[in-house]
Design a protein around this motif. Structure first.
Motif, PDB file in Angstrom:
ATOM      1  N   GLU A  87       0.816  -1.223   0.000  1.00  0.00           N
ATOM      2  CA  GLU A  87       0.000   0.000   0.000  1.00  0.00           C
ATOM      3  C   GLU A  87       0.850   1.272   0.000  1.00  0.00           C
ATOM      4  OE1 GLU A  87      -2.883   0.921  -0.552  1.00  0.00           O
ATOM      5  OE2 GLU A  87      -4.042  -0.905  -0.460  1.00  0.00           O
TER       6      GLU A  87
ATOM      7  N   CYS B 149       3.175   6.937  -3.846  1.00  0.00           N
ATOM      8  CA  CYS B 149       1.744   6.668  -3.802  1.00  0.00           C
ATOM      9  C   CYS B 149       0.980   7.904  -3.337  1.00  0.00           C
ATOM     10  CB  CYS B 149       1.483   5.492  -2.872  1.00  0.00           C
ATOM     11  SG  CYS B 149      -0.104   4.720  -3.167  1.00  0.00           S
TER      12      CYS B 149
ATOM     13  N   ALA C 111       0.879  10.626  -6.085  1.00  0.00           N
ATOM     14  CA  ALA C 111      -0.160  10.488  -7.090  1.00  0.00           C
ATOM     15  C   ALA C 111      -1.543  10.730  -6.501  1.00  0.00           C
ATOM     16  CB  ALA C 111      -0.085   9.105  -7.716  1.00  0.00           C
TER      17      ALA C 111
ATOM     18  N   THR D  42       8.095   5.624 -14.136  1.00  0.00           N
ATOM     19  CA  THR D  42       7.873   4.183 -14.044  1.00  0.00           C
ATOM     20  C   THR D  42       7.237   3.811 -12.710  1.00  0.00           C
ATOM     21  OG1 THR D  42       9.738   3.706 -15.502  1.00  0.00           O
ATOM     22  CG2 THR D  42       9.047   1.940 -14.043  1.00  0.00           C
TER      23      THR D  42
ATOM     24  N   GLU E 293       5.438   5.848 -10.687  1.00  0.00           N
ATOM     25  CA  GLU E 293       4.065   6.358 -10.613  1.00  0.00           C
ATOM     26  C   GLU E 293       3.113   5.544 -11.487  1.00  0.00           C
ATOM     27  OE1 GLU E 293       3.278   8.446  -8.370  1.00  0.00           O
ATOM     28  OE2 GLU E 293       5.274   9.144  -7.853  1.00  0.00           O
ATOM     29  N   GLY E 294       3.530   5.273 -12.712  1.00  0.00           N
ATOM     30  CA  GLY E 294       2.709   4.471 -13.622  1.00  0.00           C
ATOM     31  C   GLY E 294       2.554   3.045 -13.127  1.00  0.00           C
ATOM     32  N   GLY E 295       3.643   2.492 -12.598  1.00  0.00           N
ATOM     33  CA  GLY E 295       3.605   1.134 -12.067  1.00  0.00           C
ATOM     34  C   GLY E 295       2.628   1.000 -10.913  1.00  0.00           C
ATOM     35  N   ILE E 296       2.522   2.061 -10.108  1.00  0.00           N
ATOM     36  CA  ILE E 296       1.574   2.041  -8.990  1.00  0.00           C
ATOM     37  C   ILE E 296       0.136   1.991  -9.511  1.00  0.00           C
ATOM     38  CG2 ILE E 296       0.636   3.390  -7.075  1.00  0.00           C
ATOM     39  CD1 ILE E 296       3.520   4.413  -6.591  1.00  0.00           C
ATOM     40  N   VAL E 297      -0.142   2.779 -10.549  1.00  0.00           N
ATOM     41  CA  VAL E 297      -1.488   2.757 -11.138  1.00  0.00           C
ATOM     42  C   VAL E 297      -1.819   1.341 -11.618  1.00  0.00           C
ATOM     43  CG1 VAL E 297      -2.981   3.622 -12.987  1.00  0.00           C
ATOM     44  CG2 VAL E 297      -1.408   5.186 -11.867  1.00  0.00           C
ATOM     45  N   LEU E 298      -0.895   0.742 -12.395  1.00  0.00           N
ATOM     46  CA  LEU E 298      -1.141  -0.613 -12.909  1.00  0.00           C
ATOM     47  C   LEU E 298      -1.261  -1.622 -11.770  1.00  0.00           C
ATOM     48  CD1 LEU E 298       0.827  -1.216 -16.214  1.00  0.00           C
ATOM     49  CD2 LEU E 298      -1.278  -0.021 -15.788  1.00  0.00           C
TER      50      LEU E 298
ATOM     51  N   LYS F 114      -2.377  -1.099  -8.835  1.00  0.00           N
ATOM     52  CA  LYS F 114      -3.688  -0.913  -8.212  1.00  0.00           C
ATOM     53  C   LYS F 114      -4.780  -1.528  -9.070  1.00  0.00           C
ATOM     54  CE  LYS F 114      -3.509   3.002  -5.100  1.00  0.00           C
ATOM     55  NZ  LYS F 114      -4.434   4.023  -4.563  1.00  0.00           N
ATOM     56  N   VAL F 115      -4.700  -1.255 -10.393  1.00  0.00           N
ATOM     57  CA  VAL F 115      -5.717  -1.771 -11.309  1.00  0.00           C
ATOM     58  C   VAL F 115      -5.728  -3.303 -11.294  1.00  0.00           C
ATOM     59  CG1 VAL F 115      -6.368  -1.980 -13.748  1.00  0.00           C
ATOM     60  CG2 VAL F 115      -5.776   0.251 -12.811  1.00  0.00           C
TER      61      VAL F 115
ATOM     62  N   GLN G 262       7.947  -3.565 -13.642  1.00  0.00           N
ATOM     63  CA  GLN G 262       8.179  -2.353 -14.422  1.00  0.00           C
ATOM     64  C   GLN G 262       9.532  -1.725 -14.070  1.00  0.00           C
ATOM     65  OE1 GLN G 262       6.568  -1.235 -17.087  1.00  0.00           O
ATOM     66  NE2 GLN G 262       5.233  -3.022 -16.915  1.00  0.00           N
TER      67      GLN G 262
END
Lengths: 208, 208
Positions: free
Chosen positions: A108, A113, A116, A173, A175-180, A182-183, A193
């Motif tokens: 988490e 995190c 963002a 990478t 920030e984007g990796g965190i989004v993915l 989470k999804v 990533q």
DNA sequence: GCGAAAACTGTACCTTCAGTCCAGTAAATC
DNA sequence: GATTTACTGGACTGAAGGTACAGTTTTCGC
């Protein structure tokens, strides 16, 4: 009162931040109510507003705290990496591997995190928060850039790249990796990533 | 009533979505009030709730709409790219360049922007929204994977990579790039990150 | 052109939440 | 023992997300 010990107020303030942090990471900032925080912290609303002017001040404190923790984690990892190898490229690659492992084990409280979370909540958020965000990102860029500048001195890149963009790519990478992550609800995605970024760096400077 | 024309209800619903979309992209979801939307759409609260069960249903519709638009943009770009070159690698590289240019020209309505907005707001958001998010990400992965699978058939990669992770890396780059673009308030940052991904792909399969 | 369904309006009401005001008090500090 | 720090208590406000439901207009199929 010695210089290191905390006053009562500081202790309460930190208790609020502790409770707020876990709630915000679990449910998002706007889904976390002040009432809920003060109930868990066992203080009154007046008590809360004694410590924070408004909810935005809480967000600011959370972000500041989060940046301090992230700087500690990142700083620690890459400092250790420098100890493990005198070669800047290999030190960076070692750091990236340790970073990926660390992120894969978290679920988490990823560094970035809170960045963002706040960035996406913002727009009505004040200038101080945006400035903090920018400052934090620039700090990370500097850290990564300190490696990349050393690397290009001894390792000619296989193709022309702007190392500023390459430094920012790691922040991106994460920030984007965190989004993915989470999804897909899977921390491994973020770790993968970061390792992919590592592969790029290795390929770029080592050719394999 | 012909098959293509819209009923009055559909028209109103779309007007609401149009207004809500620009407000949400400008100020975030929780900072956009229903009162504000209905004022601009010139209908009553009852009218709004005739079309959407609650605010979460609006978020869902916005996300769905946004995915459709993103699929159109991405699909269009990479279809055109396939037309411009028979070689899968060069087609992908052309697509990436066009994609970067398109993103650099936008400033608010980035594909993926709504994804991240909703992802970060969520956690209390229902399962349908998370499922939509996952489905959208998987669709993008498939699109990029369709290129990468063709590419590896003729171009042996310079180092071992998992092409699933490489496909996701583009989605990740877009989401992360949007965060950085917001923090630095500069759409160029996102475009640069996509071009950096392009450099990686070129280096990986072409070696320069 | 008529009846039914679709697409609303209007009003009144409820809850949660952020935030304000302010007077009073307990505890730490000097 | 006085002063500052760190609160409590209570009453209140306004914005926002709903809910309930009866009534009205608009559109559509026949």
């Amino acid at each position: 009162m010695s210089a290191t010990s905390k006053t009562k107020g500081e202790t309460t303030r930190e208790r609020i931040l502790e409770i707020a942090e876990s709630a915000v990471l679990a449910k998002g900032f706007s889904n976390t109510s002040i009432d809920e925080i003060i109930a868990e912290a066992e203080l009154t609303k007046s008590g809360f507003f004694y410590h924070f002017r408004d909810k935005t001040a809480l967000a600011q404190a959370l972000l500041s705290r989060s940046f301090e923790q992230d700087d500690q984690i990142l700083g620690g990892i890459f400092e250790r990496a420098r100890e493990l190898s005198d070669d800047p490229l290999h030190a960076f690659l070692i750091g990236l591997k340790m970073f990926a492992e660390t992120m894969g084990d978290m679920d988490e409280a990823h560094p970035g995190c809170m960045v963002a979370t706040v960035t996406y909540h913002d727009k009505q958020f004040n200038n101080e928060i945006r400035a903090m965000n920018r400052a934090g990102m620039i700090r990370w860029r500097s850290l990564f850039l300190s490696f990349l500048e050393d690397i290009v001195r001894t390792y000619p890149p296989r193709t022309e790249v702007d190392i500023d963009v390459l430094a920012d790519m790691l922040s991106s990478t994460v920030e984007g990796g965190i989004v993915l992550s989470k999804v897909f609800n899977d921390p491994k995605v973020l770790a993968d990533q970061i390792l992919q970024y590592r592969t790029y760096v290795r390929l770029l400077f080592l050719g394999n």
